[in-house]
Structure formats: structure tokens, C-alpha cells
Design a protein around this motif. Structure first.
Motif, PDB file in Angstrom:
ATOM      1  N   SER A  62       0.811  -1.219   0.000  1.00  0.00           N
ATOM      2  CA  SER A  62       0.000   0.000   0.000  1.00  0.00           C
ATOM      3  C   SER A  62       0.845   1.269   0.000  1.00  0.00           C
ATOM      4  O   SER A  62       0.323   2.347  -0.247  1.00  0.00           O
ATOM      5  CB  SER A  62      -0.954   0.001   1.187  1.00  0.00           C
ATOM      6  OG  SER A  62      -0.230  -0.099   2.388  1.00  0.00           O
ATOM      7  N   CYS A  63       2.152   1.173   0.250  1.00  0.00           N
ATOM      8  CA  CYS A  63       2.989   2.380   0.278  1.00  0.00           C
ATOM      9  C   CYS A  63       4.312   2.197  -0.462  1.00  0.00           C
ATOM     10  O   CYS A  63       5.216   3.026  -0.319  1.00  0.00           O
ATOM     11  CB  CYS A  63       3.253   2.808   1.713  1.00  0.00           C
ATOM     12  SG  CYS A  63       4.108   1.553   2.660  1.00  0.00           S
ATOM     13  N   THR A  64       4.449   1.128  -1.221  1.00  0.00           N
ATOM     14  CA  THR A  64       5.647   0.912  -2.027  1.00  0.00           C
ATOM     15  C   THR A  64       5.217   0.607  -3.455  1.00  0.00           C
ATOM     16  O   THR A  64       4.033   0.458  -3.746  1.00  0.00           O
ATOM     17  CB  THR A  64       6.489  -0.269  -1.482  1.00  0.00           C
ATOM     18  OG1 THR A  64       5.683  -1.443  -1.497  1.00  0.00           O
ATOM     19  CG2 THR A  64       6.977   0.011  -0.072  1.00  0.00           C
ATOM     20  N   LEU A  65       6.194   0.468  -4.335  1.00  0.00           N
ATOM     21  CA  LEU A  65       5.923   0.110  -5.723  1.00  0.00           C
ATOM     22  C   LEU A  65       6.391  -1.320  -5.919  1.00  0.00           C
ATOM     23  O   LEU A  65       7.577  -1.572  -6.037  1.00  0.00           O
ATOM     24  CB  LEU A  65       6.648   1.069  -6.666  1.00  0.00           C
ATOM     25  CG  LEU A  65       6.349   0.934  -8.150  1.00  0.00           C
ATOM     26  CD1 LEU A  65       4.878   1.198  -8.420  1.00  0.00           C
ATOM     27  CD2 LEU A  65       7.214   1.881  -8.944  1.00  0.00           C
ATOM     28  N   PHE A  69      11.007   0.549  -2.485  1.00  0.00           N
ATOM     29  CA  PHE A  69      10.788   1.906  -1.993  1.00  0.00           C
ATOM     30  C   PHE A  69      10.407   2.823  -3.147  1.00  0.00           C
ATOM     31  O   PHE A  69      11.072   2.853  -4.184  1.00  0.00           O
ATOM     32  CB  PHE A  69      12.043   2.432  -1.291  1.00  0.00           C
ATOM     33  CG  PHE A  69      11.916   3.867  -0.871  1.00  0.00           C
ATOM     34  CD1 PHE A  69      11.092   4.216   0.186  1.00  0.00           C
ATOM     35  CD2 PHE A  69      12.601   4.866  -1.533  1.00  0.00           C
ATOM     36  CE1 PHE A  69      10.960   5.539   0.585  1.00  0.00           C
ATOM     37  CE2 PHE A  69      12.482   6.181  -1.144  1.00  0.00           C
ATOM     38  CZ  PHE A  69      11.663   6.518  -0.088  1.00  0.00           C
ATOM     39  N   ASP A  70       9.324   3.568  -2.958  1.00  0.00           N
ATOM     40  CA  ASP A  70       8.861   4.543  -3.940  1.00  0.00           C
ATOM     41  C   ASP A  70       8.344   5.755  -3.178  1.00  0.00           C
ATOM     42  O   ASP A  70       7.367   5.648  -2.430  1.00  0.00           O
ATOM     43  CB  ASP A  70       7.760   3.943  -4.815  1.00  0.00           C
ATOM     44  CG  ASP A  70       7.249   4.934  -5.842  1.00  0.00           C
ATOM     45  OD1 ASP A  70       8.075   5.489  -6.603  1.00  0.00           O
ATOM     46  OD2 ASP A  70       6.027   5.166  -5.883  1.00  0.00           O
ATOM     47  N   LEU A  71       9.004   6.887  -3.362  1.00  0.00           N
ATOM     48  CA  LEU A  71       8.668   8.097  -2.617  1.00  0.00           C
ATOM     49  C   LEU A  71       7.232   8.547  -2.869  1.00  0.00           C
ATOM     50  O   LEU A  71       6.514   8.902  -1.939  1.00  0.00           O
ATOM     51  CB  LEU A  71       9.650   9.215  -2.959  1.00  0.00           C
ATOM     52  CG  LEU A  71       9.470  10.531  -2.220  1.00  0.00           C
ATOM     53  CD1 LEU A  71       9.592  10.336  -0.713  1.00  0.00           C
ATOM     54  CD2 LEU A  71      10.477  11.562  -2.700  1.00  0.00           C
ATOM     55  N   ALA A  72       6.808   8.510  -4.117  1.00  0.00           N
ATOM     56  CA  ALA A  72       5.444   8.965  -4.434  1.00  0.00           C
ATOM     57  C   ALA A  72       4.390   8.082  -3.756  1.00  0.00           C
ATOM     58  O   ALA A  72       3.402   8.591  -3.218  1.00  0.00           O
ATOM     59  CB  ALA A  72       5.235   8.978  -5.949  1.00  0.00           C
ATOM     60  N   SER A  73       4.598   6.772  -3.770  1.00  0.00           N
ATOM     61  CA  SER A  73       3.647   5.859  -3.120  1.00  0.00           C
ATOM     62  C   SER A  73       3.633   6.064  -1.608  1.00  0.00           C
ATOM     63  O   SER A  73       2.573   6.036  -0.977  1.00  0.00           O
ATOM     64  CB  SER A  73       4.010   4.404  -3.430  1.00  0.00           C
ATOM     65  OG  SER A  73       3.929   4.157  -4.804  1.00  0.00           O
ATOM     66  N   ALA A  74       4.813   6.277  -1.025  1.00  0.00           N
ATOM     67  CA  ALA A  74       4.896   6.500   0.417  1.00  0.00           C
ATOM     68  C   ALA A  74       4.181   7.792   0.807  1.00  0.00           C
ATOM     69  O   ALA A  74       3.418   7.823   1.779  1.00  0.00           O
ATOM     70  CB  ALA A  74       6.358   6.550   0.855  1.00  0.00           C
ATOM     71  N   ARG A  75       4.413   8.846   0.042  1.00  0.00           N
ATOM     72  CA  ARG A  75       3.742  10.121   0.333  1.00  0.00           C
ATOM     73  C   ARG A  75       2.237  10.000   0.181  1.00  0.00           C
ATOM     74  O   ARG A  75       1.477  10.556   0.978  1.00  0.00           O
ATOM     75  CB  ARG A  75       4.280  11.220  -0.571  1.00  0.00           C
ATOM     76  CG  ARG A  75       5.636  11.727  -0.148  1.00  0.00           C
ATOM     77  CD  ARG A  75       6.114  12.822  -1.059  1.00  0.00           C
ATOM     78  NE  ARG A  75       7.329  13.430  -0.546  1.00  0.00           N
ATOM     79  CZ  ARG A  75       8.114  14.207  -1.260  1.00  0.00           C
ATOM     80  NH1 ARG A  75       7.813  14.474  -2.522  1.00  0.00           N
ATOM     81  NH2 ARG A  75       9.194  14.724  -0.724  1.00  0.00           N
ATOM     82  N   ALA A  76       1.783   9.286  -0.849  1.00  0.00           N
ATOM     83  CA  ALA A  76       0.343   9.108  -1.051  1.00  0.00           C
ATOM     84  C   ALA A  76      -0.271   8.357   0.131  1.00  0.00           C
ATOM     85  O   ALA A  76      -1.354   8.708   0.600  1.00  0.00           O
ATOM     86  CB  ALA A  76       0.089   8.354  -2.352  1.00  0.00           C
ATOM     87  N   PHE A  77       0.420   7.334   0.633  1.00  0.00           N
ATOM     88  CA  PHE A  77      -0.074   6.582   1.791  1.00  0.00           C
ATOM     89  C   PHE A  77      -0.157   7.485   3.027  1.00  0.00           C
ATOM     90  O   PHE A  77      -1.149   7.462   3.760  1.00  0.00           O
ATOM     91  CB  PHE A  77       0.836   5.388   2.070  1.00  0.00           C
ATOM     92  CG  PHE A  77       0.447   4.632   3.310  1.00  0.00           C
ATOM     93  CD1 PHE A  77      -0.578   3.691   3.269  1.00  0.00           C
ATOM     94  CD2 PHE A  77       1.085   4.864   4.520  1.00  0.00           C
ATOM     95  CE1 PHE A  77      -0.956   3.003   4.418  1.00  0.00           C
ATOM     96  CE2 PHE A  77       0.713   4.181   5.665  1.00  0.00           C
ATOM     97  CZ  PHE A  77      -0.307   3.244   5.620  1.00  0.00           C
TER      98      PHE A  77
END
Length: 150
Positions: A62-65, A69-77
Motif C-alpha cells: 500500500s505504500c511501495t511500488l 521503496f517509492d517516494l510517491a507511493s509513500a507520500r500518497a499513503f
């Protein structure tokens, strides 16, 4: 004679008393509400930082790609978690660092959130009206970091 009657007239005394008490009463009520909102927002930021650090460190989908590690996915979470607390965050408010040092120990995920708390209450009633800078950070052991002895 008229002056005596005017001095003895009690009509409107309640309105004058209410006018004298209303301003401090409203300041107390709205100040208490806004201070509660400030504490709520501070707690929301802390909980969002903790959830974000844990999610990235455990490489949750839900927070990685795809587990990376994916910054955009982490920020969206993190934004979604804060939104659940009714706090709106921008990407510029959120800093996510993968595999950093926390408390002198390597191999942690660190999430920092900086947010400006704004209130709709006029500055005359509450000193928070110009905005209050809030910040939170959380570290969680990175589960994808290489083990020290292997």
C-alpha cells in the motif's frame, strides 16, 4: 425629575451586562475549540508519520511500488492516513528517507512531516490565527536493509 427617572430606569441592564461578558466568553470558547483542534492535528501528524514509517519499512504494497521503496507511493499513503484524521497534507509537507540512521543506529526508515496549522478564527480572538508550525517524525527498522552479520 427626568434625571432621577433615568437613573432609576433598569431596562437594558441585562443587555449591557451581556455585552461586557460576551467577548471574554467567546474568546474562551473559541480558544478552547481551536486549541483542541491544534492538539488533534499534532496527534494526527504523529500517527501518520508512525504509520508511514512502518508501512515503508515493512515494504507493504500500500505504500511501495511492488515492494520496492517509492517516494510517491509513500507520500500518497501518508497523505491518505492523515486525511483519515481530517488533516490535509501536501507532498511538500512530507519527507521520507529510506535506510537512514535514527538514534545512532543504521537501517531505519524515517518519516518527517512539517505542517502549518491555520485557524479560521480571527486573530482578535485567538493567538493561533497567524499559523502554528507543527512537525512530527518517526523511525521504524527497515526490514529490507541488509543484515549486519550475513
Amino acid at each position: 425629575m427626568r434625571l432621577r427617572r433615568l437613573a432609576a430606569d433598569q431596562r437594558g441592564a441585562s443587555a449591557v451586562e451581556f455585552a461586557l461578558v460576551a467577548v471574554p466568553l467567546l474568546m474562551l470558547i473559541f480558544g478552547t475549540i481551536e486549541y483542541g483542534r491544534l492538539m488533534w492535528t499534532r496527534q494526527a501528524l504523529q500517527e501518520s508519520a508512525i504509520a508511514g514509517a512502518r508501512c515503508v519499512a515493512l515494504r507493504s504494497l500500500s505504500c511501495t511500488l511492488d515492494g520496492d521503496f517509492d517516494l510517491a507511493s509513500a507520500r500518497a499513503f501518508i497523505r491518505q492516513t492523515a486525511q483519515g484524521w481530517l488533516v490535509a497534507l501536501d507532498d511538500t509537507d512530507i519527507t521520507v528517507s529510506d535506510n537512514v540512521t535514527c538514534g545512532g543506529v543504521d537501517g531505519f526508515v524515517n518519516v518527517r512531516i512539517a505542517h502549518e496549522f491555520l485557524t479560521p478564527v480571527p486573530a482578535a480572538l485567538v493567538g493561533l490565527a497567524e499559523g502554528t508550525a507543527l512537525s512530527s517524525s518517526a523511525c521504524f527498522p527497515n526490514q529490507s536493509a541488509p543484515a549486519g552479520g550475513a
